[in-house]
Design a protein around this motif. Structure first.
Motif, PDB file in Angstrom:
ATOM      1  N   SER A  93       0.837  -1.205   0.000  1.00  0.00           N
ATOM      2  CA  SER A  93       0.000   0.000   0.000  1.00  0.00           C
ATOM      3  C   SER A  93       0.865   1.245   0.000  1.00  0.00           C
ATOM      4  O   SER A  93       0.544   2.232  -0.665  1.00  0.00           O
ATOM      5  CB  SER A  93      -0.973  -0.010   1.179  1.00  0.00           C
ATOM      6  N   GLY A  94       1.984   1.206   0.718  1.00  0.00           N
ATOM      7  CA  GLY A  94       2.895   2.352   0.680  1.00  0.00           C
ATOM      8  C   GLY A  94       3.385   2.614  -0.729  1.00  0.00           C
ATOM      9  O   GLY A  94       3.302   3.733  -1.244  1.00  0.00           O
ATOM     10  N   LEU A  95       3.870   1.559  -1.363  1.00  0.00           N
ATOM     11  CA  LEU A  95       4.377   1.709  -2.722  1.00  0.00           C
ATOM     12  C   LEU A  95       3.270   2.150  -3.677  1.00  0.00           C
ATOM     13  O   LEU A  95       3.484   2.975  -4.560  1.00  0.00           O
ATOM     14  CB  LEU A  95       4.981   0.393  -3.214  1.00  0.00           C
ATOM     15  N   ALA A  96       2.070   1.584  -3.487  1.00  0.00           N
ATOM     16  CA  ALA A  96       0.971   1.917  -4.400  1.00  0.00           C
ATOM     17  C   ALA A  96       0.621   3.397  -4.293  1.00  0.00           C
ATOM     18  O   ALA A  96       0.428   4.070  -5.308  1.00  0.00           O
ATOM     19  CB  ALA A  96      -0.251   1.058  -4.093  1.00  0.00           C
ATOM     20  N   ILE A  97       0.568   3.900  -3.067  1.00  0.00           N
ATOM     21  CA  ILE A  97       0.247   5.318  -2.919  1.00  0.00           C
ATOM     22  C   ILE A  97       1.347   6.180  -3.538  1.00  0.00           C
ATOM     23  O   ILE A  97       1.086   7.117  -4.282  1.00  0.00           O
ATOM     24  CB  ILE A  97       0.050   5.675  -1.431  1.00  0.00           C
ATOM     25  N   GLY A  98       2.588   5.809  -3.248  1.00  0.00           N
ATOM     26  CA  GLY A  98       3.706   6.552  -3.820  1.00  0.00           C
ATOM     27  C   GLY A  98       3.641   6.554  -5.337  1.00  0.00           C
ATOM     28  O   GLY A  98       3.771   7.586  -5.987  1.00  0.00           O
ATOM     29  N   LEU A  99       3.410   5.371  -5.902  1.00  0.00           N
ATOM     30  CA  LEU A  99       3.351   5.259  -7.360  1.00  0.00           C
ATOM     31  C   LEU A  99       2.180   6.040  -7.918  1.00  0.00           C
ATOM     32  O   LEU A  99       2.291   6.722  -8.937  1.00  0.00           O
ATOM     33  CB  LEU A  99       3.213   3.789  -7.765  1.00  0.00           C
ATOM     34  N   CYS A 100       1.049   5.940  -7.238  1.00  0.00           N
ATOM     35  CA  CYS A 100      -0.156   6.617  -7.717  1.00  0.00           C
ATOM     36  C   CYS A 100       0.088   8.111  -7.800  1.00  0.00           C
ATOM     37  O   CYS A 100      -0.219   8.753  -8.807  1.00  0.00           O
ATOM     38  CB  CYS A 100      -1.314   6.291  -6.779  1.00  0.00           C
ATOM     39  N   VAL A 101       0.680   8.659  -6.732  1.00  0.00           N
ATOM     40  CA  VAL A 101       0.969  10.093  -6.737  1.00  0.00           C
ATOM     41  C   VAL A 101       1.900  10.430  -7.893  1.00  0.00           C
ATOM     42  O   VAL A 101       1.669  11.375  -8.652  1.00  0.00           O
ATOM     43  CB  VAL A 101       1.598  10.509  -5.392  1.00  0.00           C
ATOM     44  N   CYS A 102       2.924   9.612  -8.065  1.00  0.00           N
ATOM     45  CA  CYS A 102       3.868   9.872  -9.149  1.00  0.00           C
ATOM     46  C   CYS A 102       3.189   9.810 -10.509  1.00  0.00           C
ATOM     47  O   CYS A 102       3.457  10.616 -11.390  1.00  0.00           O
ATOM     48  CB  CYS A 102       4.981   8.839  -9.117  1.00  0.00           C
ATOM     49  N   MET A 103       2.295   8.845 -10.663  1.00  0.00           N
ATOM     50  CA  MET A 103       1.627   8.695 -11.946  1.00  0.00           C
ATOM     51  C   MET A 103       0.722   9.886 -12.243  1.00  0.00           C
ATOM     52  O   MET A 103       0.685  10.392 -13.365  1.00  0.00           O
ATOM     53  CB  MET A 103       0.822   7.393 -11.954  1.00  0.00           C
ATOM     54  N   LEU A 104       0.021  10.326 -11.223  1.00  0.00           N
ATOM     55  CA  LEU A 104      -0.830  11.498 -11.427  1.00  0.00           C
ATOM     56  C   LEU A 104       0.019  12.695 -11.842  1.00  0.00           C
ATOM     57  O   LEU A 104      -0.333  13.445 -12.750  1.00  0.00           O
ATOM     58  CB  LEU A 104      -1.597  11.824 -10.141  1.00  0.00           C
ATOM     59  N   ILE A 105       1.159  12.825 -11.179  1.00  0.00           N
ATOM     60  CA  ILE A 105       2.033  13.949 -11.506  1.00  0.00           C
ATOM     61  C   ILE A 105       2.578  13.812 -12.925  1.00  0.00           C
ATOM     62  O   ILE A 105       2.668  14.794 -13.660  1.00  0.00           O
ATOM     63  CB  ILE A 105       3.205  14.042 -10.503  1.00  0.00           C
ATOM     64  N   VAL A 106       2.917  12.582 -13.305  1.00  0.00           N
ATOM     65  CA  VAL A 106       3.404  12.380 -14.672  1.00  0.00           C
ATOM     66  C   VAL A 106       2.328  12.815 -15.670  1.00  0.00           C
ATOM     67  O   VAL A 106       2.606  13.538 -16.627  1.00  0.00           O
ATOM     68  CB  VAL A 106       3.786  10.898 -14.904  1.00  0.00           C
ATOM     69  N   LEU A 107       1.084  12.412 -15.397  1.00  0.00           N
ATOM     70  CA  LEU A 107      -0.012  12.800 -16.295  1.00  0.00           C
ATOM     71  C   LEU A 107      -0.122  14.321 -16.357  1.00  0.00           C
ATOM     72  O   LEU A 107      -0.278  14.917 -17.414  1.00  0.00           O
ATOM     73  CB  LEU A 107      -1.337  12.222 -15.792  1.00  0.00           C
ATOM     74  N   TRP A 108      -0.011  14.928 -15.184  1.00  0.00           N
ATOM     75  CA  TRP A 108      -0.179  16.373 -15.110  1.00  0.00           C
ATOM     76  C   TRP A 108       0.947  17.102 -15.832  1.00  0.00           C
ATOM     77  O   TRP A 108       0.726  18.017 -16.620  1.00  0.00           O
ATOM     78  CB  TRP A 108      -0.245  16.792 -13.637  1.00  0.00           C
ATOM     79  N   VAL A 109       2.179  16.645 -15.562  1.00  0.00           N
ATOM     80  CA  VAL A 109       3.324  17.300 -16.193  1.00  0.00           C
ATOM     81  C   VAL A 109       3.254  17.119 -17.709  1.00  0.00           C
ATOM     82  O   VAL A 109       3.478  18.063 -18.467  1.00  0.00           O
ATOM     83  CB  VAL A 109       4.654  16.744 -15.636  1.00  0.00           C
ATOM     84  N   ALA A 110       2.898  15.910 -18.146  1.00  0.00           N
ATOM     85  CA  ALA A 110       2.805  15.667 -19.587  1.00  0.00           C
ATOM     86  C   ALA A 110       1.770  16.597 -20.204  1.00  0.00           C
ATOM     87  O   ALA A 110       1.965  17.133 -21.293  1.00  0.00           O
ATOM     88  CB  ALA A 110       2.438  14.214 -19.848  1.00  0.00           C
ATOM     89  N   ASP A 111       0.679  16.805 -19.477  1.00  0.00           N
ATOM     90  CA  ASP A 111      -0.374  17.679 -19.969  1.00  0.00           C
ATOM     91  C   ASP A 111       0.133  19.114 -20.079  1.00  0.00           C
ATOM     92  O   ASP A 111      -0.055  19.780 -21.090  1.00  0.00           O
ATOM     93  CB  ASP A 111      -1.560  17.599 -19.012  1.00  0.00           C
ATOM     94  N   GLU A 112       0.804  19.571 -19.035  1.00  0.00           N
ATOM     95  CA  GLU A 112       1.337  20.937 -19.053  1.00  0.00           C
ATOM     96  C   GLU A 112       2.355  21.083 -20.182  1.00  0.00           C
ATOM     97  O   GLU A 112       2.439  22.102 -20.844  1.00  0.00           O
ATOM     98  CB  GLU A 112       2.040  21.245 -17.725  1.00  0.00           C
TER      99      GLU A 112
END
Lengths: 881, 112
Positions: A115-134
């Motif tokens: 669960s720790g890794l999943a949350i960490g990864l999830c946050v990173c993935m959201l940020i990747v999506l966001w940065v790619a969008d920007e």
């Protein structure tokens, strides 16, 4: 008695000490020894002497081994495997099987880790999506790298340092004067326009005017219409898909006519697709720029180089030199327009506009590279904390795994295979975490969109490159969190481990301490940040601004509405819930500086002062409840007020150096001479990022653009409905579009509010993950010390005493973490607060509070475990093995 | 006695030359070198084995195990095509060096 075989065994034992001698080499050498021995015997030497001689003939093991070592090195360098392959594919399945078994057996441990890794990864993935969008803004244009925006660098004068606004004749002139510029277009609007189709009419704020080159420069796909001919008719219009649907629904809009401002008609010649394309050019409707000149601005503006109101974009020749062009553009205005114009023109790459642009008078909402960095850094923080969890828990569990490692080594596993096995475990965990993270991303996207102000969708699922990035991210996380456990666990020496002498109490305490301290430093840092940002925001919201913005709605009075202002005002005032009606040119949040220095009584001709000015109607001061320190407000009782009366603020008085009484002193600007009739208290019309600047109010009935209505607090919806009824009854020809002034003020701090939310969420996540780790760690330490606890209890320790004992370590760690986090948080927040002219002081208690929160959460987490351990009956804990 | 450096340089062509005459194993190769040189070339026998391994790594020779007298496994070496090429070029090099040395030293003798 000489025993040859025994001597040979002894001799071979020496060889076995050298790792480089494999069985083949030893067989070779043994054979050689035997043969030589035989020869010596045949030559007549006695047994023992023959053996010594033969052994000497074969040579010293050290020297031979050194030669083999050289070969091994050469083989390594040339990547030619000397030994049979060490990586056995058959073992891969075994690695996975073992890893799965571990995961199944230790459910709690696995849950915490995944669960720790999943949350960490999830946050990173959201940020990747966001940065790619920007990052994707404006990059879809085929010519993206050759399109530039022209802006003015006004550093020579003082008002703004840069401006994105340029005059109407510039686009065509640049194309004519520079062969490198092959296409150019203006891009701009002039106030909002009322657009009507039959019974539907809308105030369009994104009705843009461009030149025909627009369609050849940018790659917005035309669904209908031909880029060469869409603007063949000077009165044509191109709509976006969405806008077309708004007016026409299912009908085909091509060839239909829209009426603009109830004055002229335009014919629809094209439909453009814009919605899914990330573009810094925002528009819903496009018409030829000439319409704007003919219908709204007047012919004299066409060649007016001083009329800086529009954007200019150019397309360069593929081989053009940007430096060269910029050099020529530097004094272009000076040569072309006026010797007094010292502004330099600069070309800004289209792809820089969204993230890297910070120009004055920019037309649109921009992204900010700073936010990209802040977001990315926070994401990395959270992922790091999750990785640290993994490392921490895995090493804490090393006692359990040590025996396994020992046994594996005994039956022949070498270190590399063990390292591979541990990596397989960590990678498998992170891949499992990835699956959960993908699900989490799906669930959290709406929340994240809310937080970031984006409209990201799960369309990334169809985009293989995103999926690859995510898998890569998971693999990286797995490897990163696997390195230390793999190296650490595989280094155990079987002899010591199996004897059980290695782990009497706690293994590698220092390293684990450092990890926990690191996690909590990040957590305390984020908590401090959240605390200070929200303090500053609440300060911004609750500071007495010096006027009252509540219960004020406003309506734009453009076009023909302007002529009806007085009539509307009279009708609204008859409404029982309406307290005041007034108007002004600019919104209070957006009062601009006026060019030139005003003149006042006793002014030193050399003095330069910039002053903000707004043009207002009667009752403005009353509507906004601005208090006057001297004099009076504009009044109908004084016939000269609309012409010659000025009201200034205290700051203006201070800067002009006027002495009391100020009222009655001469004042003027733009060649209008008059007198000051009132001095108002300084008020924060601008956001608190800015200092209060000199401000003057003057009446100017022709320039009123916004009507404000102050209503009684009560049922707002009801009041609005009845105002709308009045409005519709007057047949203004415009829809009743109201906005709330306090929303506008709230928008001034939109960025900060967003930052606060982001920090809050990230801080919560970081603390949560760190606590997961702490929880796991506490349980393992408690387990390790089960016997100790049992003995202490037998000898008379109380539960509280034992909890205290167990918690003491954690307490020390978290406190140390705070000491690291404080300076970092202080610096970061100090830097951030510099953006505000009015800010809260950084006080010690904020830092203590943040650390206490971290401490409290941490201690509660640990105590859940330690309490359990301390309460166990000693009889049970002493049985424990 | 032959110097160590020269020994090192000449070992490989000697081994190649011996193997060119047919496959052989370590002990026997060393004995042959010793026989041919009449005792002028002497080395610690064990040092031959790493050289053989190195040559095998360079694909000059290959090896395989065979059971021999007394049921002891023995590693036999065979020269490869690459090894033959290497031997040929080594022979030429050595001949050049020999000729050069001779050309330089003969006049000296004449001058005595």
């Amino acid at each position: 008695m000489f025993d040859l075989e025994k001597e040979i065994r002894k001799w071979k034992k020496v060889l076995y000490k050298h790792e480089v001698f494999d069985d083949g080499v030893i067989t070779d050498l043994e054979l050689h020894l035997r043969k030589t021995y035989q020869t010596q015997r045949e030559a007549g030497l006695p047994e023992e002497e023959a053996f010594r001689s033969a052994a000497a003939q074969v040579g010293e093991a050290d020297k031979i081994a050194a030669e083999y070592d050289k070969n091994r090195l050469a083989a390594l360098i040339r990547h030619a495997p000397l030994h049979p392959r060490r990586f056995l594919p058959a073992l891969v399945w075994h690695y996975i099987k073992t890893a799965l078994r571990i995961i199944r057996r230790r459910k709690a441990y696995t849950f915490i880790n995944i669960s720790g890794l999943a949350i960490g990864l999830c946050v990173c993935m959201l940020i990747v999506l966001w940065v790619a969008d920007e990052w994707s803004f404006d990059r879809f244009h085929t010519n993206a790298d050759r399109i530039f925006r022209v802006y003015r660098d006004e550093s020579a004068t003082q008002m703004f340092s840069t401006s994105a606004l340029t005059p109407p004749p510039m686009a065509a002139a640049l194309k004519q004067d520079f062969p490198d510029i092959i296409r150019s277009t203006r891009f701009g609007y002039w106030r909002r326009q009322l657009v009507t189709y039959r019974d539907k009419s809308f105030n369009e704020t994104r009705y843009m005017h461009v030149d025909p080159d627009f369609f050849h420069m940018f790659s917005f796909p035309l669904l209908k219409g031909d880029p060469d001919t869409v603007f063949a008719n000077p009165y044509s219009i191109v709509l976006t898909e969405k806008t077309a649907a708004k007016y026409f629904g299912e009908e085909d809009p091509i060839g239909k006519t829209l009426t603009v401002n109830n004055r002229f008609d335009v014919i629809i010649t094209g439909i453009i697709r814009r919605d899914s394309l990330k573009s810094s050019l925002e528009f819903d409707l496009l018409s030829p720029f000439d319409i704007l000149i003919k219908e709204s601005l007047g012919e004299e503006v066409r060649d007016n180089w001083g009329f800086n109101s529009f954007g200019t974009y150019v397309l360069l020749e593929a081989a053009a030199s940007l430096d060269n062009l910029n050099r020529h553009l530097k004094d272009y205005l000076n040569k072309k327009y006026s010797e007094e114009d010292t502004d330099a023109l600069v070309l800004q790459p289209l792809t820089d506009i969204h993230l890297f642009s910070n120009l004055g008078h920019d037309l649109h909402n921009r992204g900010d590279i700073k936010y990209v960095w802040i977001f990315s850094a926070l994401a990395v923080f959270v992922l790091l904390i999750a990785c640290v969890n993994f490392v921490n828990l895995t090493t804490a569990r090393s006692v359990r795994r040590a025996k396994e490692v020992g046994l594996r080594k005994v039956v022949g596993a070498n270190r590399r295979q063990l390292i591979r096995q541990f990596f397989a475990e960590s990678v498998l965990m992170s891949l499992l975490a990835l699956i959960f993270a993908l699900l989490l991303v799906e669930c959290l996207l709406p929340l994240f969109n809310n937080l970031s102000g984006k409209e990201l969708s799960s369309s990334w699922l169809k985009n293989p490159s995103f999926l690859l990035i995510f898998i890569g991210l998971a693999l990286l996380t797995g490897l990163l969190s696997g390195i230390y456990p793999a190296l650490f666990l595989s280094s155990f020496q079987p002899v010591r481990v199996l004897k059980g002498s290695m782990f009497s109490t706690r293994a590698n305490p220092l390293f684990r301490k450092v990890l926990v301290i690191f996690q909590f430093s990040l957590s305390v840092f984020l908590i401090t940040g959240t605390l200070i940002i929200s303090r500053q925001l609440s300060y911004l919201r609750h500071t007495n601004l010096g006027f009252n913005r509540e219960h004020i709605i406003y309506v734009s009075i453009h076009g023909k509405l302007h002529e009806q202002y007085n009539a509307i005002r009279e009708r609204f005032l008859q409404h029982p819930d309406v307290l005041h009606v007034t108007a002004s040119m600019a919104l209070p949040t957006n009062i601009q500086s006026t060019p030139g220095t005003p003149m006042w009584e006793g002014k030193d001709p050399e003095t330069v002062m910039e002053i903000k000015a707004d043009f207002i109607d009667y009752d403005y001061i009353e509507t906004f409840e601005i208090s006057l320190v001297e004099g009076r407000s504009f009044s109908r009782e004084f016939g000269s007020d609309p012409e010659t009366a000025f009201i200034v603020n205290e700051e203006a008085v201070r800067r002009m150096g006027l002495e009391s009484p100020v009222v009655g002193k001469k004042f003027g600007f733009w060649g209008i001479d008059g007198r000051i009739i009132g001095v108002m208290k300084d008020a924060h019309f601008q956001s608190l990022h800015h200092k209060i600047e000199p401000l003057v109010f003057k009446m100017f009935p022709d320039w009123l653009r916004r009507m404000y209505v102050k209503v009684r607090s009560g049922d707002m919806a009801l009041t609005l409905a009845s105002l709308e009824k009045t409005w519709d009854g007057m047949n203004t020809g415009y829809p009743f579009e109201v906005r709330f002034l306090d929303e506008d003020f709230e928008n001034l701090y939109k960025q900060e509010a967003r930052l606060e939310n982001i920090f809050r969420v990230f801080a919560a996540l970081a603390v949560f993950i760190a606590c997961l780790g702490l929880f796991g760690l506490a349980s393992f330490i408690a387990e390790q010390r089960t016997k100790e606890i049992g003995i202490r209890k037998v000898l008379g320790s109380s539960t509280a005493g034992i909890v205290g004992l167990l918690n003491r370590d954690f307490l020390k760690w978290i406190l140390t973490a705070a000491f690291f986090a404080w300076p970092a948080a202080y610096l970061a927040m100090h830097f951030w607060l510099q953006k505000f002219a009015y800010r809260i002081p950084l006080e010690i208690w904020m830092f203590f509070l943040a650390a206490s929160i971290g401490l409290a959460v941490g201690l509660i987490t640990v105590s859940l475990q330690t309490l359990k351990a301390a309460r166990t009956h000693p009889a049970n804990s002493l049985k424990h093995e | 006695m032959v110097s160590k450096t020269l020994m090192a340089a000449s070992t490989r062509p000697l081994i190649l030359a011996i193997l060119a005459g047919g496959k052989n194993y370590g002990y026997s190769i060393i004995q042959k070198v010793k026989d041919i040189s009449g005792g002028h070339l002497e080395w610690t026998d064990g040092m031959l084995y790493p050289v053989l391994q190195r040559m095998e790594m360079e694909n000059l020779i290959t090896s395989n195990w065979k059971l021999s007298d007394g049921n002891r496994p023995r590693r036999y070496y065979t020269i490869t095509d690459k090894g033959r090429d290497e031997l040929a070029s080594e022979l030429i090099s050595w001949r050049y060096i020999w000729q050069a040395l001779k050309g330089l030293t003969d006049p000296l003798k004449a001058g005595d």
